[in-house]
Motif scaffolding. Structure first.
Motif, PDB file in Angstrom:
ATOM      1  N   GLY A  93       0.811  -1.202   0.000  1.00  0.00           N
ATOM      2  CA  GLY A  93       0.000   0.000   0.000  1.00  0.00           C
ATOM      3  C   GLY A  93       0.850   1.260   0.000  1.00  0.00           C
ATOM      4  O   GLY A  93       2.078   1.212   0.120  1.00  0.00           O
ATOM      5  N   PRO A  94       0.214   2.425  -0.135  1.00  0.00           N
ATOM      6  CA  PRO A  94       0.955   3.690  -0.210  1.00  0.00           C
ATOM      7  C   PRO A  94       1.869   3.954   0.981  1.00  0.00           C
ATOM      8  O   PRO A  94       2.988   4.461   0.811  1.00  0.00           O
ATOM      9  CB  PRO A  94      -0.155   4.736  -0.307  1.00  0.00           C
ATOM     10  CG  PRO A  94      -1.306   4.003  -0.932  1.00  0.00           C
ATOM     11  CD  PRO A  94      -1.229   2.612  -0.380  1.00  0.00           C
ATOM     12  N   LEU A  95       1.433   3.636   2.193  1.00  0.00           N
ATOM     13  CA  LEU A  95       2.279   3.883   3.364  1.00  0.00           C
ATOM     14  C   LEU A  95       3.532   3.009   3.325  1.00  0.00           C
ATOM     15  O   LEU A  95       4.617   3.462   3.693  1.00  0.00           O
ATOM     16  CB  LEU A  95       1.504   3.634   4.656  1.00  0.00           C
ATOM     17  CG  LEU A  95       0.530   4.729   5.092  1.00  0.00           C
ATOM     18  CD1 LEU A  95      -0.151   4.327   6.386  1.00  0.00           C
ATOM     19  CD2 LEU A  95       1.244   6.061   5.253  1.00  0.00           C
ATOM     20  N   ALA A  96       3.367   1.775   2.895  1.00  0.00           N
ATOM     21  CA  ALA A  96       4.532   0.888   2.806  1.00  0.00           C
ATOM     22  C   ALA A  96       5.518   1.389   1.754  1.00  0.00           C
ATOM     23  O   ALA A  96       6.737   1.369   1.966  1.00  0.00           O
ATOM     24  CB  ALA A  96       4.076  -0.535   2.473  1.00  0.00           C
ATOM     25  N   LEU A  97       5.005   1.852   0.640  1.00  0.00           N
ATOM     26  CA  LEU A  97       5.888   2.382  -0.402  1.00  0.00           C
ATOM     27  C   LEU A  97       6.582   3.659   0.059  1.00  0.00           C
ATOM     28  O   LEU A  97       7.725   3.922  -0.305  1.00  0.00           O
ATOM     29  CB  LEU A  97       5.092   2.654  -1.677  1.00  0.00           C
ATOM     30  CG  LEU A  97       4.537   1.404  -2.382  1.00  0.00           C
ATOM     31  CD1 LEU A  97       3.669   1.812  -3.560  1.00  0.00           C
ATOM     32  CD2 LEU A  97       5.663   0.490  -2.844  1.00  0.00           C
ATOM     33  N   ALA A 250       5.595   0.169  10.485  1.00  0.00           N
ATOM     34  CA  ALA A 250       4.709  -0.769  11.175  1.00  0.00           C
ATOM     35  C   ALA A 250       3.366  -0.866  10.477  1.00  0.00           C
ATOM     36  O   ALA A 250       2.751  -1.932  10.399  1.00  0.00           O
ATOM     37  CB  ALA A 250       4.511  -0.341  12.628  1.00  0.00           C
ATOM     38  N   GLY A 251       2.892   0.261   9.940  1.00  0.00           N
ATOM     39  CA  GLY A 251       1.613   0.256   9.258  1.00  0.00           C
ATOM     40  C   GLY A 251       1.642  -0.386   7.893  1.00  0.00           C
ATOM     41  O   GLY A 251       0.620  -0.524   7.239  1.00  0.00           O
ATOM     42  N   ALA A 252       2.841  -0.780   7.448  1.00  0.00           N
ATOM     43  CA  ALA A 252       2.967  -1.357   6.112  1.00  0.00           C
ATOM     44  C   ALA A 252       2.840  -2.875   6.126  1.00  0.00           C
ATOM     45  O   ALA A 252       3.175  -3.533   5.173  1.00  0.00           O
ATOM     46  CB  ALA A 252       4.324  -0.986   5.521  1.00  0.00           C
ATOM     47  N   LEU A 256      -2.280  -3.642   5.397  1.00  0.00           N
ATOM     48  CA  LEU A 256      -2.332  -2.586   4.409  1.00  0.00           C
ATOM     49  C   LEU A 256      -1.930  -3.063   3.016  1.00  0.00           C
ATOM     50  O   LEU A 256      -1.981  -2.296   2.066  1.00  0.00           O
ATOM     51  CB  LEU A 256      -1.425  -1.423   4.813  1.00  0.00           C
ATOM     52  CG  LEU A 256      -1.989  -0.541   5.922  1.00  0.00           C
ATOM     53  CD1 LEU A 256      -0.975   0.521   6.288  1.00  0.00           C
ATOM     54  CD2 LEU A 256      -3.281   0.117   5.483  1.00  0.00           C
ATOM     55  N   ARG A 257      -1.534  -4.280   2.889  1.00  0.00           N
ATOM     56  CA  ARG A 257      -1.224  -4.810   1.564  1.00  0.00           C
ATOM     57  C   ARG A 257      -2.542  -5.233   0.926  1.00  0.00           C
ATOM     58  O   ARG A 257      -3.268  -6.055   1.456  1.00  0.00           O
ATOM     59  CB  ARG A 257      -0.276  -6.009   1.660  1.00  0.00           C
ATOM     60  CG  ARG A 257       1.096  -5.582   2.119  1.00  0.00           C
ATOM     61  CD  ARG A 257       2.030  -6.766   2.197  1.00  0.00           C
ATOM     62  NE  ARG A 257       3.328  -6.354   2.677  1.00  0.00           N
ATOM     63  CZ  ARG A 257       4.333  -7.181   2.881  1.00  0.00           C
ATOM     64  NH1 ARG A 257       4.182  -8.458   2.645  1.00  0.00           N
ATOM     65  NH2 ARG A 257       5.495  -6.740   3.327  1.00  0.00           N
ATOM     66  N   HIS A 258      -2.861  -4.612  -0.189  1.00  0.00           N
ATOM     67  CA  HIS A 258      -4.149  -4.853  -0.776  1.00  0.00           C
ATOM     68  C   HIS A 258      -4.036  -5.731  -2.010  1.00  0.00           C
ATOM     69  O   HIS A 258      -3.078  -5.643  -2.760  1.00  0.00           O
ATOM     70  CB  HIS A 258      -4.823  -3.522  -1.148  1.00  0.00           C
ATOM     71  CG  HIS A 258      -3.996  -2.650  -2.033  1.00  0.00           C
ATOM     72  ND1 HIS A 258      -2.974  -1.853  -1.560  1.00  0.00           N
ATOM     73  CD2 HIS A 258      -4.024  -2.471  -3.376  1.00  0.00           C
ATOM     74  CE1 HIS A 258      -2.433  -1.212  -2.568  1.00  0.00           C
ATOM     75  NE2 HIS A 258      -3.037  -1.564  -3.672  1.00  0.00           N
ATOM     76  N   ARG A 259      -5.026  -6.534  -2.220  1.00  0.00           N
ATOM     77  CA  ARG A 259      -5.089  -7.293  -3.451  1.00  0.00           C
ATOM     78  C   ARG A 259      -5.738  -6.405  -4.501  1.00  0.00           C
ATOM     79  O   ARG A 259      -6.692  -5.700  -4.223  1.00  0.00           O
ATOM     80  CB  ARG A 259      -5.916  -8.566  -3.274  1.00  0.00           C
ATOM     81  CG  ARG A 259      -5.141  -9.610  -2.476  1.00  0.00           C
ATOM     82  CD  ARG A 259      -5.893 -10.913  -2.403  1.00  0.00           C
ATOM     83  NE  ARG A 259      -5.050 -11.957  -1.855  1.00  0.00           N
ATOM     84  CZ  ARG A 259      -5.447 -13.201  -1.663  1.00  0.00           C
ATOM     85  NH1 ARG A 259      -6.667 -13.559  -1.997  1.00  0.00           N
ATOM     86  NH2 ARG A 259      -4.619 -14.110  -1.164  1.00  0.00           N
ATOM     87  N   VAL A 260      -5.182  -6.490  -5.690  1.00  0.00           N
ATOM     88  CA  VAL A 260      -5.641  -5.591  -6.750  1.00  0.00           C
ATOM     89  C   VAL A 260      -6.361  -6.362  -7.842  1.00  0.00           C
ATOM     90  O   VAL A 260      -6.230  -7.556  -7.951  1.00  0.00           O
ATOM     91  CB  VAL A 260      -4.437  -4.826  -7.355  1.00  0.00           C
ATOM     92  CG1 VAL A 260      -3.914  -3.846  -6.348  1.00  0.00           C
ATOM     93  CG2 VAL A 260      -3.345  -5.772  -7.778  1.00  0.00           C
TER      94      VAL A 260
END
Length: 260
Positions: A93-97, A250-252, A256-260
């Motif tokens: 997700g965006p936070l992880a990136l 931590a939030g990544a 927060l990993r989404h399937r697309v």
């Protein structure tokens, strides 16, 4: 026997379908089933959005007719039992990136005229990048399109579903090969070859071992296709704001990993 099929073509194997073999290569045979491009590959090839992986690549012949009945894909001299499992890639997700490891990102950047041109154009936006490198280069997937696919995959992951229509329209406007068009279209939907997804997850998590392994697999794709795809993802990540904090890292996690 069919092992698995990417999200872009799995549905074709679950209904009656007809088409032809359009090209045959050392590690893949491309079919056009109805209006969709399908890449038949062996088990040693990584999954991808238009890949149908088989226990053994059948002896396809250019021009031969192929048909499927929802449980079997066959031509005159070969047949594959299926439909196999459905494969799709996930992206951070965006936070992880935003919490990515920049040192790992830089390792994916390689020298080359197309990559240098892409880096200059990307500062003016994705539209400028398309104009500068779209369709540029020889081969099944021109180098410019490989770089573009990497940037688009990152844009889709960072921007979420809202950017998909814009990215699809941009990619649809690229004048290129049928194979490159298919991979660009699926990059706009957040789908690419498996090592590209693995590399993004590893870079987002700061996992050096996993990132190195994924990069080796990427660099093994085609003559230079994987190198250009990896460089494109690195260029795309370089355009994103970076947040370095334990909270963001931590939030990544998996939530927060989404399937697309």
């Amino acid at each position: 026997m069919i092992v698995d099929a990417g999200l872009g073509v799995a549905g074709l194997l679950r209904r009656p379908v007809a088409g032809r073999v359009v090209s045959v290569h050392r590690k893949a045979a491309y079919l056009r089933l109805d209006t969709e491009l399908v890449a038949l590959v062996g088990p040693d090839v990584d999954p991808g959005p238009v890949h149908v992986r088989c226990t053994a690549l059948p002896p396809c012949r250019v021009g031969e007719a192929v048909s499927g009945d929802g449980g079997r894909l066959a031509a005159a001299h070969w047949a594959l039992r299926g439909p196999g499992a459905v494969w799709w890639g996930t992206t951070p997700g965006p936070l992880a990136l935003a919490a990515r490891d920049e040192a790992l990102v830089r390792e994916a950047l390689v020298a080359g005229e197309v990559i240098a041109t892409a880096a200059r154009a990307l500062g003016r936006g994705t539209e400028a990048l398309v104009a500068a490198v779209g369709g540029r280069g020889p081969g099944l997937t021109p180098a410019g399109d490989d770089v573009l696919a990497g940037v688009v995959l990152v844009d889709r992951a960072a921007g979420g579903p809202g950017v998909e229509d814009r990215l699809q329209a941009l990619c649809a406007g690229v004048r290129t090969t049928e194979v490159a068009s298919a991979f660009l279209a699926w990059a706009a939907r957040g789908q690419s070859v498996a090592p590209a997804h693995d590399w993004l997850h590893a870079v987002a998590a700061g996992d050096r071992t996993a990132a190195s392994r994924a990069l080796v697999r990427l660099h093994a794709l085609g003559a230079d296709s994987g190198r250009h795809l990896a460089a494109g993802m690195a260029l795309g990540l370089g355009q994103l704001p970076r947040v370095v904090s334990q909270t963001a890292r931590a939030g990544a996690g998996p939530g927060l990993r989404h399937r697309v």
